[in-house]
Design a protein around this motif. Structure first.
Motif, PDB file in Angstrom:
ATOM      1  N   SER A  17     -16.867 -29.016  71.927  1.00  0.00           N
ATOM      2  CA  SER A  17     -18.233 -29.046  71.806  1.00  0.00           C
ATOM      3  C   SER A  17     -18.719 -29.641  72.966  1.00  0.00           C
ATOM      4  O   SER A  17     -19.810 -29.504  73.154  1.00  0.00           O
ATOM      5  N   LEU A  18     -18.186 -30.773  73.491  1.00  0.00           N
ATOM      6  CA  LEU A  18     -18.725 -31.597  74.570  1.00  0.00           C
ATOM      7  C   LEU A  18     -18.438 -30.855  76.002  1.00  0.00           C
ATOM      8  O   LEU A  18     -19.293 -30.932  76.936  1.00  0.00           O
ATOM      9  N   SER A  19     -17.669 -29.769  76.130  1.00  0.00           N
ATOM     10  CA  SER A  19     -17.358 -29.016  77.186  1.00  0.00           C
ATOM     11  C   SER A  19     -18.839 -28.213  77.527  1.00  0.00           C
ATOM     12  O   SER A  19     -19.187 -27.589  76.703  1.00  0.00           O
ATOM     13  N   PRO A  20     -19.306 -28.278  78.949  1.00  0.00           N
ATOM     14  CA  PRO A  20     -20.351 -27.607  79.251  1.00  0.00           C
ATOM     15  C   PRO A  20     -20.221 -26.179  79.055  1.00  0.00           C
ATOM     16  O   PRO A  20     -19.184 -25.294  79.456  1.00  0.00           O
ATOM     17  N   GLY A  21     -21.212 -25.297  78.457  1.00  0.00           N
ATOM     18  CA  GLY A  21     -21.334 -23.868  78.298  1.00  0.00           C
ATOM     19  C   GLY A  21     -22.451 -23.350  78.077  1.00  0.00           C
ATOM     20  O   GLY A  21     -23.484 -24.056  77.858  1.00  0.00           O
ATOM     21  N   ALA A  22     -22.487 -22.022  77.439  1.00  0.00           N
ATOM     22  CA  ALA A  22     -23.549 -21.441  77.063  1.00  0.00           C
ATOM     23  C   ALA A  22     -24.361 -22.194  75.839  1.00  0.00           C
ATOM     24  O   ALA A  22     -25.814 -22.248  76.087  1.00  0.00           O
ATOM     25  N   GLY A  23     -23.619 -22.679  74.887  1.00  0.00           N
ATOM     26  CA  GLY A  23     -24.358 -23.560  73.895  1.00  0.00           C
ATOM     27  C   GLY A  23     -24.812 -24.856  74.436  1.00  0.00           C
ATOM     28  O   GLY A  23     -25.950 -24.893  73.944  1.00  0.00           O
TER      29      GLY A  23
END
Length: 210
Positions: A17-23
């Motif tokens: 969840s914490l990993s930066p991405g499109a979400g």
């Protein structure tokens, strides 16, 4: 699912969840443009997208998509097109935050549209499908009933995403309150638009073997 196994998955869920991405980009973009209360509905859509992915993997469609060149390509390029479209929309967004427009009686994006945007973002993402196919089996006990284990996995991912995306949305909504000029708003819109397009380009380079 044993408690010790669940603890391992719980830790992994925070990392996911914490990993930066499109979400994360979508959550911050919604917080910027709609404030926290409305923007947070994008997170509900993101979670529905995750549940869709888990359902696909659970019934075996995920494995079929990951194994089929055509199926994988269709889903991947649909995801790329959607991310780029989101980027262009954000880039061309009005110089005033949409929150301000709503207060002035202007057009407002519906809550249903916010949820749908979030759902599309995660549902049409073969990278998420392949990731779940790679990660979930490590935490499953094939000698036990799989349905309760899938429910635990889904609930865990939902919880961590609800917390993390709330943080991203609040962060962006605080930024919104600090904006004083149309130039600042336009700059941030273009930053987030560029991030969406960059996420689309990264997805276009994603391969099944990754």
């Amino acid at each position: 699912m044993d408690f010790t196994v669940w603890l391992g998955f719980f830790a992994a869920s925070w990392a996911i969840s914490l990993s930066p991405g499109a979400g994360a980009i979508a959550a911050m973009s919604s917080g910027l443009n709609h404030g926290f209360r409305r923007g947070y509905f994008t997170t509900f859509g993101l979670i529905l997208g995750i549940l869709t992915q888990i359902l696909l993997v659970g019934v075996g469609l995920g494995a079929l998509i990951a194994a089929s060149n055509l199926g994988f390509a269709i889903v991947k390029w649909a995801g790329v097109a959607y991310l780029v479209w989101m980027g262009v929309q954000q880039w061309r967004a009005p110089a005033k935050p949409l929150v301000a427009e709503a207060e002035e009686g202007g057009p407002q994006v519906s809550l249903r549209q916010l949820v749908l945007r979030g759902w599309m973002l995660n549902a049409v993402n073969p990278k998420g499908t392949v990731f779940l196919l790679a990660v979930m089996p490590q935490f499953l006990n094939l000698k036990q009933d799989l349905l309760p284990q899938y429910v635990v996995i889904a609930a865990t991912l939902m919880f961590t995403d609800l917390v993390v995306m709330a943080g991203y949305t609040i962060l962006a909504s605080r930024v919104l309150k600090a904006l004083r000029t149309e130039r600042q708003v336009k700059l941030l819109n273009r930053v987030f638009g560029s991030l969406f397009i960059a996420a689309g380009l990264l997805l276009s380079a994603f391969k099944r073997s990754a």
